[in-house]
Design a protein around this motif. Structure first.
Motif, mmCIF file in Angstrom:
data_model
loop_
_atom_site.group_PDB
_atom_site.id
_atom_site.type_symbol
_atom_site.label_atom_id
_atom_site.label_comp_id
_atom_site.label_asym_id
_atom_site.label_seq_id
_atom_site.Cartn_x
_atom_site.Cartn_y
_atom_site.Cartn_z
ATOM 1 N N MET A 4 27.976 33.475 36.674
ATOM 2 C CA MET A 4 27.693 32.763 35.771
ATOM 3 C C MET A 4 29.235 31.942 35.135
ATOM 4 N N ASN A 5 28.523 31.064 33.987
ATOM 5 C CA ASN A 5 29.415 30.096 33.854
ATOM 6 C C ASN A 5 30.222 30.096 32.187
ATOM 7 N N ILE A 6 31.191 29.985 32.353
ATOM 8 C CA ILE A 6 32.065 30.150 30.771
ATOM 9 C C ILE A 6 32.204 28.360 30.208
ATOM 10 N N GLY A 7 31.853 28.923 29.308
ATOM 11 C CA GLY A 7 31.886 27.517 28.349
ATOM 12 C C GLY A 7 33.531 27.240 28.102
ATOM 13 N N PRO A 8 33.105 25.789 27.417
ATOM 14 C CA PRO A 8 34.916 25.597 27.013
ATOM 15 C C PRO A 8 35.801 26.565 26.166
ATOM 16 N N VAL A 9 36.267 27.076 25.638
ATOM 17 C CA VAL A 9 37.175 28.559 24.693
ATOM 18 C C VAL A 9 38.850 27.126 24.112
ATOM 19 N N PRO A 10 38.229 27.255 23.285
ATOM 20 C CA PRO A 10 40.195 26.664 22.582
ATOM 21 C C PRO A 10 41.155 27.284 23.329
ATOM 22 N N ILE A 231 36.580 31.151 38.258
ATOM 23 C CA ILE A 231 37.205 29.769 39.003
ATOM 24 C C ILE A 231 37.585 28.712 37.789
ATOM 25 N N THR A 232 38.705 27.926 38.148
ATOM 26 C CA THR A 232 39.365 27.061 37.151
ATOM 27 C C THR A 232 39.543 25.469 37.925
ATOM 28 N N VAL A 233 39.460 24.959 37.266
ATOM 29 C CA VAL A 233 39.519 23.254 37.726
ATOM 30 C C VAL A 233 40.880 22.644 37.108
ATOM 31 N N ILE A 234 40.984 21.893 37.659
ATOM 32 C CA ILE A 234 42.227 20.759 37.469
ATOM 33 C C ILE A 234 42.519 19.534 37.798
ATOM 34 N N GLY A 235 42.734 18.734 36.422
ATOM 35 C CA GLY A 235 42.583 17.603 36.746
ATOM 36 C C GLY A 235 43.721 16.905 36.306
ATOM 37 N N ARG A 236 45.075 15.920 37.139
ATOM 38 C CA ARG A 236 46.386 15.277 36.924
ATOM 39 C C ARG A 236 45.812 13.968 36.861
ATOM 40 N N ALA A 237 46.512 13.118 35.288
ATOM 41 C CA ALA A 237 45.630 11.596 35.721
ATOM 42 C C ALA A 237 46.896 11.515 34.545
ATOM 43 N N VAL A 253 35.717 27.848 33.825
ATOM 44 C CA VAL A 253 34.761 27.828 33.848
ATOM 45 C C VAL A 253 34.095 28.596 34.540
ATOM 46 N N ALA A 254 33.546 29.039 35.496
ATOM 47 C CA ALA A 254 32.870 30.065 35.999
ATOM 48 C C ALA A 254 33.439 31.805 36.724
ATOM 49 N N VAL A 255 32.572 32.302 36.576
ATOM 50 C CA VAL A 255 32.834 33.672 36.860
ATOM 51 C C VAL A 255 32.244 34.771 38.578
ATOM 52 N N VAL A 256 32.728 34.051 39.467
ATOM 53 C CA VAL A 256 32.271 34.624 40.949
ATOM 54 C C VAL A 256 32.693 35.797 41.263
ATOM 55 N N PRO A 257 31.612 36.829 42.259
ATOM 56 C CA PRO A 257 31.653 38.004 42.339
ATOM 57 C C PRO A 257 32.970 37.912 43.392
ATOM 58 N N LEU A 258 33.708 39.420 43.396
ATOM 59 C CA LEU A 258 35.436 39.463 43.856
ATOM 60 C C LEU A 258 35.089 39.221 45.376
ATOM 61 N N ALA A 259 33.827 39.888 46.067
ATOM 62 C CA ALA A 259 34.060 38.833 47.174
ATOM 63 C C ALA A 259 33.373 38.371 47.721
ATOM 64 N N TYR A 260 33.420 37.141 46.481
ATOM 65 C CA TYR A 260 32.946 36.108 47.047
ATOM 66 C C TYR A 260 33.598 34.791 48.017
#
Length: 281
Positions: A4-10, A231-237, A253-260
């Motif tokens: 499952m994807n998670i769209g951008p959230v404020p 699933i969290t993505v992080i970027g440092r510029a 940005v997304a959710v996977v099953p717990l045993a993934y």
């Protein structure tokens, strides 16, 4: 089981920290940054062109040396990308007494940085653009950037402001307040997606994600899988050259099953863009 994807959230009740990118959480906001160099009166300009490389960048100076056009191509790097992207923007002088004398260009991690120098000239003729009388400035801005607010629903980005620079002005884009509930399309995209985020559910139940994080080097991207499967993505510029500061990006940005098994996730990070290919469970 599909991913499952998670769209951008404020990030807050005020909306997105930076409307130019839904995943930016600190640092200077906006698609561009400009600074007048006090020591030599040069103009420093930063343009976010995620996906663009030095080899694909083109810089043109109009005949009277008043304006600089910047174009860049971001190819379709992966088969799941919706399309390639082409960028174009402009900056320059709006006076009769000076001309652009030198351009320094630096490209890296999806960011174009310019240093423009000027010199005095002795011209006593009306300012023209490419041999013709310069048209209405907002109209010219829309044509150059491939953007027409009347067609796109009255988007407010088609505006110019002037910075006083001793004997002349520098011309560049400005926009609305960059915190709010709705993200903005990239005003310099001439072809392709204007969004910093793209998701695509794959036929096998997997998920493809493209997230722009301009300014982030390839080794400053991170992906983590939390205990809840998020699933969290992080970027440092880091700050470069005359940037006012660095920038940080972060988002779930997304959710996977717990045993993934998160080792199955493919991460592709290059030119200020991170792509995730998440296979099904």
């Amino acid at each position: 089981m599909p991913v499952m994807n998670i769209g951008p959230v404020p990030q807050s009740h005020d909306g997105f920290y930076a409307r130019n990118n839904p995943y930016q959480v600190n640092g200077p906001k906006g698609f561009t940054e400009f600074k007048l160099m006090e020591e030599n009166e040069d103009l420093y300009a930063r343009f976010d062109f995620p996906g663009v490389t030095k080899e694909s960048l083109r810089i043109l100076v109009e005949p009277l040396k008043k304006a600089v056009f910047v174009f860049g191509d971001a190819p379709k790097e992966f088969r799941h990308d919706s399309s390639h992207r082409k960028y174009g923007t402009v900056t320059g002088l709006v006076c009769d007494c000076c001309e652009i004398s030198n351009i320094q260009c630096f490209v890296g991690d999806g960011v174009v940085r310019l240093i423009l120098s000027k010199k005095k000239i002795n011209l006593h003729v009306p300012f023209s653009f490419g041999g013709a009388t310069m048209p209405n400035v907002p109209f010219l801005a829309r044509i150059i950037n491939g953007y027409n607010p009347e067609v796109a629903g009255g988007h407010p980005l088609g505006m110019f402001i002037h910075i006083k620079m001793l004997c002349c002005d520098l011309l560049f884009w400005t926009g609305p307040a960059f915190t709010g509930p709705v993200t903005l399309p990239h005003p310099s995209v001439l072809e392709g997606s204007t969004s910093a985020y793209e998701s695509k559910h794959l036929p096998n139940g997997g998920l493809f994600l493209r997230i722009d994080m301009p300014g982030v080097p390839n080794d400053r991207f991170m992906m983590t899988v939390e205990s809840d499967g998020g699933i969290t993505v992080i970027g440092r510029a880091p700050p470069a050259m005359h940037d006012s500061s660095g920038r940080e990006y972060r988002g779930k940005v997304a959710v996977v099953p717990l045993a993934y098994d998160n080792r199955r996730i493919k991460v592709i990070a290059k030119h200020g863009v991170i792509r995730l290919i998440i296979p099904p469970f």
